[in-house]
Motif scaffolding. Structure first.
Motif, PDB file in Angstrom:
ATOM      1  N   PHE A 296       0.671  -1.310   0.005  1.00 39.49           N
ATOM      2  CA  PHE A 296      -0.176   0.128   0.031  1.00 39.49           C
ATOM      3  C   PHE A 296       1.100   1.208   0.135  1.00 39.49           C
ATOM      4  O   PHE A 296       0.445   2.158   0.174  1.00 39.49           O
ATOM      5  N   THR A 297       2.141   1.044  -0.319  1.00 34.70           N
ATOM      6  CA  THR A 297       3.047   2.262  -0.560  1.00 34.70           C
ATOM      7  C   THR A 297       3.358   2.326  -1.919  1.00 34.70           C
ATOM      8  O   THR A 297       3.835   3.381  -2.201  1.00 34.70           O
TER       9      THR A 297
ATOM     10  N   ASP B 253      -7.074   4.248  -1.633  1.00 40.66           N
ATOM     11  CA  ASP B 253      -6.687   5.464  -0.492  1.00 40.66           C
ATOM     12  C   ASP B 253      -6.997   5.192   0.805  1.00 40.66           C
ATOM     13  O   ASP B 253      -6.186   5.817   1.639  1.00 40.66           O
TER      14      ASP B 253
ATOM     15  N   LYS C 252      -4.080   3.382   2.051  1.00 34.65           N
ATOM     16  CA  LYS C 252      -2.742   3.831   1.910  1.00 34.65           C
ATOM     17  C   LYS C 252      -2.650   4.959   2.958  1.00 34.65           C
ATOM     18  O   LYS C 252      -1.548   5.152   3.221  1.00 34.65           O
TER      19      LYS C 252
ATOM     20  N   LYS D 216       0.367   5.188   5.615  1.00 37.96           N
ATOM     21  CA  LYS D 216       1.200   6.372   6.055  1.00 37.96           C
ATOM     22  C   LYS D 216       1.326   6.830   7.628  1.00 37.96           C
ATOM     23  O   LYS D 216       2.141   7.398   7.962  1.00 37.96           O
TER      24      LYS D 216
END
Length: 593
Positions: free
Chosen positions: A306-307, A314, A317, A321
């Motif tokens: 998911f990077t 999203d 993601k 983060k």
């Protein structure tokens, strides 16, 4: 000959045909056929069918007697006809024709029937536990428990262990669960504690020069009840050995468990050599340090996926983060499962407090793609990378969870079990043991404070001279758990027998030298007088019997358990005490406002 019986209710056969006998027991059931009254007489050993004719002067009295009354009867053994043989009873080929009987113990109206194993409320069962224990299934469970303990004692003796008893009244410990405290009459204002385990005493036994110790030890912890944990009191096979390493303890326990489970169950053992699974690996692959290895599903870390730029999911993601992790479970060849199967798993996850489980199924219609609510967010290359990491194939489905590490481990562990149950993947006819090893010595609590993660008396791994005490979270210990079918049977450790090292480790958890000396004075003093390297473990008797009896609740293998509120409904404990008793103990009760 006893005046109460010539035989028990589980031993008469065709060989006893025409014999005059005496039986005593409880009236389990009655069946009135008009001219004939059939009585199933029960004792600890079994059931014998007895029959009385209407012409017998005792017929009316027996007809009216309450079930569960205790009677003694005299009669003659006769062989049953072939069409009336009861193959479910050891005594099923015969019956006893009653000549006379005598009431030994009259029974009042029953609050619950005894001849059936159907479920009743916990309150009724525990209040009338003496009746509950007469019921076949739980009666057999308690007998099994007795036989298991006898077998363990025999095995431990053969393995060279000596059985010793350790004190019940001892001092309170700052580590572990909440203590049960006992006020001291002779030492006003001071309290004993009931032992949470004989931890310090069994180490002192090793320091005393005994080589191998065990006992079936009562342990007391003021904890809330769970299905696999009694509130208050439980029993464990406590053992300790001198001059041993971790593998020496494993070899003894494996030998015992294999013999025990083979002797008392027809289920197969999946491994005669129990797998050793490092703690970190267990948390990644199974989301738990109590994995059920009968379940073939594994958990995979897909956080890095998911990077990638070519993944457009999203929601995940953004979470990644901010430090969240992504875990995934692959289900093999589930492409033909209806949409409802996947949606039900997602709904279940939400009911468990998670945000749900994302999912897709891998397809290959010209090229690799993903079918499902989130499949469109993954490129062909990202899917190929997922397949490489997880070993997934075309036709397999993948469930995803995302969250902070503890949250995602918890939901993925639960999901692993839930999905395996739904797909009927768990081999219920087997026992799967494993060892969880390499536990971290320390962890961080919710206040970001260093604390012991397991047993504070454990030996750290590696060269003692080279341990980096400035990085306590990197220190691993010789600590281990034994797990079977997802149930933790016990924790154990190779002990720290070096006082200077113990002071150092306790200091990392916030204890100064004086606190260690005060709380563990007996043991720290003893270790200063030449202590051998030693280690041990303490498998829970209740949980072992629970597994062997195939029960889900520990209450079903405990003779007189408490309820969920730690109350003994049968004996009305805990109870109030008199003013005189409180005065003797120099205690004053303060009422809550």
């Amino acid at each position: 000959m006893s005046k109460y019986r010539t035989h028990n209710c589980g031993e008469l056969t065709k060989k006893n045909k025409s014999e005059d006998i005496i039986l005593s027991g409880w009236i389990n059931k009655k069946r009135d056929h008009g001219n004939l009254l059939f009585i199933d007489l029960r004792d600890n050993y079994g059931i014998t069918q007895c029959v009385i004719d209407k012409s017998n002067k005792y017929f009316v009295q027996l007809e009216k007697i309450q079930l569960e009354s205790v009677i003694k009867l005299l009669g003659k053994v006769v062989e049953r006809s072939k069409d009336t043989i009861n193959s479910e009873l050891k005594t099923g080929e015969i019956e006893v024709v009653v000549d006379s009987f005598e009431i030994l113990g009259q029974c009042k109206e029953l609050p619950m029937p005894v001849f059936t194993d159907q479920e009743y409320s916990e309150e009724i069962r525990l209040k009338y536990r003496f009746l509950d224990l007469r019921r076949r299934k739980i009666h057999e469970n308690i007998i099994l428990r007795s036989k298991v303990i006898s077998f363990i004692r025999k095995e431990m003796n053969e393995l060279g262990f000596l059985e010793f008893q350790t004190p019940i009244l001892t001092s309170s410990s700052p580590e572990g669960a909440r203590d049960f405290l006992v006020p001291s009459r002779l030492n006003p204002g001071k309290f004993y504690a009931l032992p949470q385990a004989p931890q310090q005493f069994k180490q002192l036994i090793m320091v005393s020069g005994f080589d191998k110790y065990f006992q079936i030890a009562p342990c007391f912890r003021d904890e809330d009840a769970r299905a696999d944990r009694s509130p208050g009191e439980f029993y464990q096979l406590d053992l300790e050995m001198s001059f041993v390493e971790q593998e020496d303890v494993f070899n003894v326990v494996e030998k015992l468990m294999i013999n025990l489970f083979k002797n008392f169950s027809s289920k197969k053992l999946l491994n005669n050599k129990f797998p050793r699974i490092p703690y970190e690996e267990a948390m990644l692959k199974y989301g738990s340090d109590k994995p059920d290895l009968r379940n073939p599903l594994l958990i995979y870390d897909l956080t890095n996926i998911f990077t990638r730029e070519d993944v457009k999911f999203d929601i995940f993601k953004k979470l990644v983060k901010s430090g969240s992790k992504v875990r995934a479970i692959v289900t093999k060849n589930t492409k033909d499962k209806p949409r409802s199967f996947f949606d039900n798993v997602d709904k279940w996850a939400k009911d468990e407090g998670a945000s749900g489980l994302a999912y897709f199924t891998i397809e290959n219609q010209n090229e690799i793609s993903a079918k499902g609510p989130v499949g469109k967010f993954f490129s062909k290359k990202s899917l190929e990378e997922i397949m490489k990491i997880t070993g997934a194939d075309v036709g397999d489905s993948i469930f995803f969870a995302c969250g902070k590490i503890k949250e995602v481990e918890k939901i993925s562990s639960l999901a692993r079990d839930k999905i395996a149950e739904d797909l009927n993947l768990i081999d219920k006819d087997s026992f799967a043991f494993c060892w969880i090893v390499d536990y971290p010595m320390f962890e961080v609590d919710e206040n970001n404070k260093i604390k012991f993660s397991h047993n504070p008396f454990s030996m750290p791994q590696g060269n003692i001279e080279k341990i980096d005490f400035k990085k306590p979270l990197n220190i691993k210990a010789y600590q281990y758990d034994i797990v079977c079918n997802g149930i933790e049977l016990s924790s154990g450790a190779i002990r720290n027998h070096i006082p200077e090292l113990m002071y150092k480790l306790f200091s990392l958890a916030g204890y100064d030298k004086k606190q260690v000396d005060d709380k563990f004075s007996g043991m720290i003093n003893a270790l200063s007088y030449g202590a051998p390297p030693h280690g041990g473990i303490a498998p829970g008797i209740d949980r072992i019997v629970m597994l062997l009896a195939d029960e889900k609740n520990i209450r079903e293998v405990t003779m007189f358990p408490m309820n969920q509120n730690a109350q003994d409904l049968m004996m009305n404990a805990p109870s109030e005490v008199s003013e005189n008793q409180l005065k003797e103990l120099n205690l004053l009760l303060k009422k809550k406002k």
